[in-house]
Write a protein that holds these residues in place. Structure first.
Motif, PDB file in Angstrom:
ATOM      1  N   THR A 448      -2.756   2.780   2.179  1.00 37.20           N
ATOM      2  CA  THR A 448      -2.643   2.147   3.490  1.00 37.20           C
ATOM      3  C   THR A 448      -2.901   0.649   3.414  1.00 37.20           C
ATOM      4  OG1 THR A 448      -3.369   4.207   4.531  1.00 37.20           O
ATOM      5  CG2 THR A 448      -3.538   2.195   5.853  1.00 37.20           C
ATOM      6  N   ALA A 449      -3.980   0.266   2.751  1.00 38.96           N
ATOM      7  CA  ALA A 449      -4.306  -1.160   2.624  1.00 38.96           C
ATOM      8  C   ALA A 449      -3.234  -1.904   1.841  1.00 38.96           C
ATOM      9  CB  ALA A 449      -5.668  -1.318   1.954  1.00 38.96           C
ATOM     10  N   THR A 450      -2.663  -1.248   0.822  1.00 41.02           N
ATOM     11  CA  THR A 450      -1.583  -1.861   0.052  1.00 41.02           C
ATOM     12  C   THR A 450      -0.359  -2.102   0.928  1.00 41.02           C
ATOM     13  OG1 THR A 450      -2.348  -0.760  -1.981  1.00 41.02           O
ATOM     14  CG2 THR A 450      -0.070  -1.578  -1.953  1.00 41.02           C
ATOM     15  N   SER A 451      -0.014  -1.117   1.746  1.00 43.96           N
ATOM     16  CA  SER A 451       1.143  -1.253   2.636  1.00 43.96           C
ATOM     17  C   SER A 451       0.943  -2.363   3.654  1.00 43.96           C
ATOM     18  CB  SER A 451       1.409   0.078   3.354  1.00 43.96           C
ATOM     19  OG  SER A 451       1.746   1.091   2.426  1.00 43.96           O
ATOM     20  N   ALA A 452      -0.271  -2.477   4.167  1.00 44.92           N
ATOM     21  CA  ALA A 452      -0.572  -3.559   5.113  1.00 44.92           C
ATOM     22  C   ALA A 452      -0.390  -4.911   4.443  1.00 44.92           C
ATOM     23  CB  ALA A 452      -1.992  -3.401   5.649  1.00 44.92           C
ATOM     24  N   GLY A 453      -0.809  -5.002   3.177  1.00 50.40           N
ATOM     25  CA  GLY A 453      -0.624  -6.246   2.437  1.00 50.40           C
ATOM     26  C   GLY A 453       0.839  -6.576   2.221  1.00 50.40           C
ATOM     27  N   ILE A 454       1.647  -5.563   1.900  1.00 51.63           N
ATOM     28  CA  ILE A 454       3.077  -5.795   1.718  1.00 51.63           C
ATOM     29  C   ILE A 454       3.715  -6.251   3.029  1.00 51.63           C
ATOM     30  CG2 ILE A 454       5.287  -4.679   1.216  1.00 51.63           C
ATOM     31  CD1 ILE A 454       3.806  -2.869  -0.781  1.00 51.63           C
ATOM     32  N   ALA A 455       3.298  -5.648   4.133  1.00 59.03           N
ATOM     33  CA  ALA A 455       3.814  -6.059   5.442  1.00 59.03           C
ATOM     34  C   ALA A 455       3.504  -7.524   5.706  1.00 59.03           C
ATOM     35  CB  ALA A 455       3.218  -5.182   6.538  1.00 59.03           C
ATOM     36  N   ALA A 456       2.315  -7.969   5.273  1.00 60.00           N
ATOM     37  CA  ALA A 456       1.942  -9.379   5.447  1.00 60.00           C
ATOM     38  C   ALA A 456       2.857 -10.287   4.639  1.00 60.00           C
ATOM     39  CB  ALA A 456       0.484  -9.586   5.042  1.00 60.00           C
ATOM     40  N   LEU A 457       3.254  -9.848   3.444  1.00 61.93           N
ATOM     41  CA  LEU A 457       4.187 -10.642   2.633  1.00 61.93           C
ATOM     42  C   LEU A 457       5.529 -10.786   3.350  1.00 61.93           C
ATOM     43  CD1 LEU A 457       3.616  -9.148  -0.965  1.00 61.93           C
ATOM     44  CD2 LEU A 457       2.456 -11.079   0.114  1.00 61.93           C
ATOM     45  N   VAL A 458       6.004  -9.671   3.917  1.00 67.11           N
ATOM     46  CA  VAL A 458       7.298  -9.692   4.612  1.00 67.11           C
ATOM     47  C   VAL A 458       7.235 -10.570   5.847  1.00 67.11           C
ATOM     48  CG1 VAL A 458       9.053  -8.288   5.763  1.00 67.11           C
ATOM     49  CG2 VAL A 458       7.853  -7.382   3.751  1.00 67.11           C
ATOM     50  N   TRP A 459       6.174 -10.433   6.616  1.00 67.57           N
ATOM     51  CA  TRP A 459       6.055 -11.194   7.869  1.00 67.57           C
ATOM     52  C   TRP A 459       5.861 -12.684   7.602  1.00 67.57           C
ATOM     53  CZ3 TRP A 459       3.548  -7.798  12.157  1.00 67.57           C
ATOM     54  CH2 TRP A 459       4.200  -8.049  13.377  1.00 67.57           C
ATOM     55  N   THR A 472      11.539  -2.302   9.689  1.00 64.00           N
ATOM     56  CA  THR A 472      12.899  -1.954   9.254  1.00 64.00           C
ATOM     57  C   THR A 472      13.177  -2.481   7.852  1.00 64.00           C
ATOM     58  OG1 THR A 472      13.762  -1.891  11.509  1.00 64.00           O
ATOM     59  CG2 THR A 472      15.350  -2.261   9.741  1.00 64.00           C
ATOM     60  N   LYS A 473      12.744  -3.713   7.583  1.00 62.83           N
ATOM     61  CA  LYS A 473      12.953  -4.308   6.263  1.00 62.83           C
ATOM     62  C   LYS A 473      12.191  -3.525   5.188  1.00 62.83           C
ATOM     63  CE  LYS A 473      14.667  -7.619   3.662  1.00 62.83           C
ATOM     64  NZ  LYS A 473      16.118  -7.788   3.471  1.00 62.83           N
ATOM     65  N   MET A 474      10.993  -3.085   5.510  1.00 64.13           N
ATOM     66  CA  MET A 474      10.215  -2.299   4.555  1.00 64.13           C
ATOM     67  C   MET A 474      10.909  -0.966   4.284  1.00 64.13           C
ATOM     68  SD  MET A 474       6.289  -3.080   5.807  1.00 64.13           S
ATOM     69  CE  MET A 474       5.514  -2.079   4.508  1.00 64.13           C
ATOM     70  N   LYS A 484      15.048  10.183   4.787  1.00 63.10           N
ATOM     71  CA  LYS A 484      13.618  10.323   4.982  1.00 63.10           C
ATOM     72  C   LYS A 484      13.180  11.700   4.526  1.00 63.10           C
ATOM     73  CE  LYS A 484       9.807   9.599   8.206  1.00 63.10           C
ATOM     74  NZ  LYS A 484       9.371   9.385   9.599  1.00 63.10           N
ATOM     75  N   ASN A 485      12.339  11.742   3.499  1.00 60.42           N
ATOM     76  CA  ASN A 485      11.852  12.989   2.941  1.00 60.42           C
ATOM     77  C   ASN A 485      10.859  13.649   3.890  1.00 60.42           C
ATOM     78  OD1 ASN A 485       9.643  14.445   1.112  1.00 60.42           O
ATOM     79  ND2 ASN A 485      11.591  14.481   0.016  1.00 60.42           N
ATOM     80  N   SER A 486      10.855  14.975   3.938  1.00 57.47           N
ATOM     81  CA  SER A 486       9.993  15.704   4.865  1.00 57.47           C
ATOM     82  C   SER A 486       8.513  15.600   4.525  1.00 57.47           C
ATOM     83  CB  SER A 486      10.394  17.183   4.899  1.00 57.47           C
ATOM     84  OG  SER A 486      10.255  17.775   3.608  1.00 57.47           O
ATOM     85  N   GLU A 487       8.189  15.180   3.319  1.00 59.99           N
ATOM     86  CA  GLU A 487       6.789  15.053   2.907  1.00 59.99           C
ATOM     87  C   GLU A 487       6.389  13.614   2.616  1.00 59.99           C
ATOM     88  OE1 GLU A 487       4.405  17.563   2.593  1.00 59.99           O
ATOM     89  OE2 GLU A 487       5.906  18.782   3.616  1.00 59.99           O
ATOM     90  N   TYR A 488       7.349  12.785   2.174  1.00 64.19           N
ATOM     91  CA  TYR A 488       7.011  11.444   1.684  1.00 64.19           C
ATOM     92  C   TYR A 488       7.736  10.308   2.391  1.00 64.19           C
ATOM     93  CZ  TYR A 488       5.155  14.421  -2.001  1.00 64.19           C
ATOM     94  OH  TYR A 488       4.472  15.391  -2.677  1.00 64.19           O
ATOM     95  N   GLY A 489       8.354  10.598   3.514  1.00 63.99           N
ATOM     96  CA  GLY A 489       8.990   9.551   4.291  1.00 63.99           C
ATOM     97  C   GLY A 489      10.077   8.834   3.523  1.00 63.99           C
ATOM     98  N   TYR A 490      10.034   7.478   3.570  1.00 64.56           N
ATOM     99  CA  TYR A 490      11.036   6.675   2.874  1.00 64.56           C
ATOM    100  C   TYR A 490      10.605   6.323   1.447  1.00 64.56           C
ATOM    101  CZ  TYR A 490      13.241   6.252   7.425  1.00 64.56           C
ATOM    102  OH  TYR A 490      13.853   6.539   8.624  1.00 64.56           O
ATOM    103  N   GLY A 491       9.446   6.813   1.030  1.00 62.63           N
ATOM    104  CA  GLY A 491       9.011   6.612  -0.342  1.00 62.63           C
ATOM    105  C   GLY A 491       8.330   5.285  -0.587  1.00 62.63           C
ATOM    106  N   ASN A 492       8.458   4.789  -1.822  1.00 65.92           N
ATOM    107  CA  ASN A 492       7.749   3.587  -2.265  1.00 65.92           C
ATOM    108  C   ASN A 492       8.467   2.303  -1.840  1.00 65.92           C
ATOM    109  OD1 ASN A 492       6.043   5.358  -3.673  1.00 65.92           O
ATOM    110  ND2 ASN A 492       7.313   5.249  -5.515  1.00 65.92           N
ATOM    111  N   VAL A 493       7.760   1.424  -1.171  1.00 64.43           N
ATOM    112  CA  VAL A 493       8.330   0.149  -0.749  1.00 64.43           C
ATOM    113  C   VAL A 493       8.443  -0.783  -1.949  1.00 64.43           C
ATOM    114  CG1 VAL A 493       8.020  -1.886   0.714  1.00 64.43           C
ATOM    115  CG2 VAL A 493       7.373   0.377   1.577  1.00 64.43           C
ATOM    116  N   ALA A 498      11.864  -6.418  -0.216  1.00 65.12           N
ATOM    117  CA  ALA A 498      11.471  -6.576   1.190  1.00 65.12           C
ATOM    118  C   ALA A 498      11.315  -8.029   1.611  1.00 65.12           C
ATOM    119  CB  ALA A 498      10.167  -5.826   1.459  1.00 65.12           C
ATOM    120  N   VAL A 499      11.075  -8.933   0.639  1.00 61.23           N
ATOM    121  CA  VAL A 499      10.915 -10.348   0.998  1.00 61.23           C
ATOM    122  C   VAL A 499      12.187 -11.156   0.732  1.00 61.23           C
ATOM    123  CG1 VAL A 499       8.424 -10.330   0.632  1.00 61.23           C
ATOM    124  CG2 VAL A 499       9.928 -10.940  -1.276  1.00 61.23           C
TER     125      VAL A 499
END
Length: 500
Positions: A448-459, A472-474, A484-493, A498-499
């Motif tokens: 979760t914290a890693t994903s938040a950090g990646i979102a900060a890079l994109v924004w 959407t970009k992520m 979209k996988n039933s267990e893992y969503g869209y997978g690894n960003v 993304a940037v």
């Protein structure tokens, strides 16, 4: 004449129906003799477990009056009442009738409890249509539930985990509390200028390549967790150091360390668990020459909240602390991203309101999909990650798409983060609670914290974008998109894509 009489008859019926609905709380309340005494905590948990096993979730809205009242009684007689003109009427600033509704519900409390206001009302939220009250009588619960203004009534201090013989996830695991340091294996990081350690997992998401385009500068991440260690200068006086410059870290506390619901003094912003320190390190630790792990968005601003004592958000003050952290971050225009690596196995109305309030202010909210050993193995994605307003994230192993040994998965998951090595089982390197020491952290928490950090890079790369555009970009950069996988969503960003 016939049409006129028909119209009058319909009008009379509508008036009668309206009056009947308004006065429904006045109807006689009869309690069956078999339900005059409250259930024991073990009996309450049994009914909750039955719902969790059969439906996959538990919500107090679906419980019987007797079960709800029993849990309120077993939780110091404290309840949270969410009110409003509709199920989405949670924001006081947008609710013209909130004072009138609160008074009407308070009058019901006074009538059935037979106590004065100062003995019944614990608190009334400044931003949300909810109040915490004392309820001792089952008749009060029934009368309140009959009101058209009730969005929910929930036990505010019933402790499912404390009443269960099951194991807690925060006792001693890589995603829970702990101060112990651990030396890093040389195979788990790469040293980059000016002498910072890049965790192996970052390369799985092309984060180092993304740094050529964005480092998170100008974006503020709010972290709702257990606080930040006062002994870790990289998240304090050395937050601006080396390649990390011109940013701020602010620390607050909303958690009250007391068994008494009337207590209001927090114990400050300092982490007394270790979990929050690890999350802040993953998201934003500086890139300098100290030879220690760097964070994903090493130039982002950070606002941290000590909102709870540990990762399982249970009990009055922890749930209240999380709610207050969300509303505080929601009201800050500089905060764009909120990350919370904590949760519970069932919904909490006041936290749900806080999350919706933050979402309504345009915040991009990442929440942990769930990390546990045995106590919640039967549960999929936990609360609040299952909410539509949040982005649920979980951790997976290196290599094939497979969840980590202690991670949850399910249809609510949006993204995955690689955080467990295939061979050694090692997780993600982070800065420890104390200066000049390192540790490993895993589970859906670090994801979760890693994903938040990646979102900060994109924004930061696209500062004029909306939350939806960043998300959407992520998604478009993720390994499983457009499916979209039933267990893992869209997978690894892929942070590099993304940037772009």
């Amino acid at each position: 004449m016939t049409k006129k009489l028909l119209k009058l008859s319909i009008f009379a019926m509508l008036v009668f129906a309206s009056c009947s609905k308004d006065n429904v709380a006045e109807q006689e309340i009869v309690i069956d003799a078999a339900q005059e005494n409250p259930l024991t905590p073990q009996e309450i948990n049994g009914k909750m477990n039955e719902a969790l096993n059969t439906k996959g979730s538990f919500n107090w809205k679906e419980s019987t009056n007797h079960l709800l009242w029993s849990a309120i009684v077993q939780g110091q007689n404290i309840a949270t009442i969410g009110f409003g003109d509709s199920k989405n009427d949670y924001d006081r600033s947008k609710s013209a009738n909130n004072q009138k509704i609160q008074k009407e519900l308070t009058d019901i409390l006074l009538k059935y409890e037979g106590e004065s206001v100062n003995k019944i009302l614990i608190s009334s939220d400044a931003y949300l249509n909810l109040m915490d009250v004392v309820i001792k009588k089952q008749e009060t619960v029934i009368a309140l539930r009959r009101s058209k203004y009730i969005r929910y009534i929930e036990p505010a201090d019933y402790r499912y985990m404390a009443s269960s013989s099951t194991e807690r996830s925060d006792s001693s695991s890589s995603s829970g509390c702990g101060y112990d340091a651990e030396a890093l294996s040389t195979s788990d990081y790469t040293t980059v200028t000016p002498n910072a350690k890049v965790p192996w997992a970052f390369y799985q998401h092309n984060i180092p390549s993304a740094w050529n385009y964005s480092t998170g500068r100008g974006i503020t991440i709010g972290i709702v967790d257990t606080g930040v260690s006062p002994n870790q200068s990289l998240l304090g006086s050395s937050f601006n150091d080396g390649a990390s410059t011109g940013r701020t870290i602010q620390k607050y506390g909303t958690y009250v360390d007391s068994i008494w619901p009337w207590s209001t003094s927090t114990d400050g912003p300092n982490d007394q668990c270790g979990h929050g320190t690890s999350m802040a390190s993953v998201a934003s630790a500086p890139r300098n020459d100290n030879g220690l792990p760097v964070g994903v968005a090493y130039n982002a601003n950070v606002v941290t909240y000590r909102a709870a004592a540990n990762v399982v958000v249970e009990g009055y003050h922890e749930q209240n602390g999380v709610k207050n952290a969300f509303t505080a971050l929601a009201n800050r225009s500089d905060v764009r991203i909120i990350s919370m690596s904590m949760g519970h196995i069932f919904s909490v109305g006041k936290i749900e309101d806080g999350v919706k309030y933050a979402y309504s202010k345009g915040k991009l909210i990442f929440c942990a999909g769930g990390t546990s050993t045995s106590f919640t193995n039967f549960v999929g994605v936990i609360f609040p990650a299952w909410m539509a307003e949040t982005v649920a994230v979980t951790g997976v192993k290196e290599g094939a798409m497979q969840k980590c040994d202690v991670c949850h998965s399910g249809s609510k998951i949006e993204f995955t983060v690689v955080m467990q090595r295939a061979s050694s089982g090692n997780t993600v390197p982070v800065n420890n609670y104390n200066d000049n020491q390192t540790d490993y952290v895993g589970g859906s928490s670090v994801a979760t914290a890693t994903s938040a950090g990646i979102a900060a890079l994109v924004w930061a790369k696209n500062p004029s974008w909306t939350r939806e555009q960043v998300l959407t970009k992520m998604r478009q950069s993720a390994s499983l998109y457009p499916n979209k996988n039933s267990e893992y969503g869209y997978g690894n960003v892929n942070a590099y894509l993304a940037v772009q």
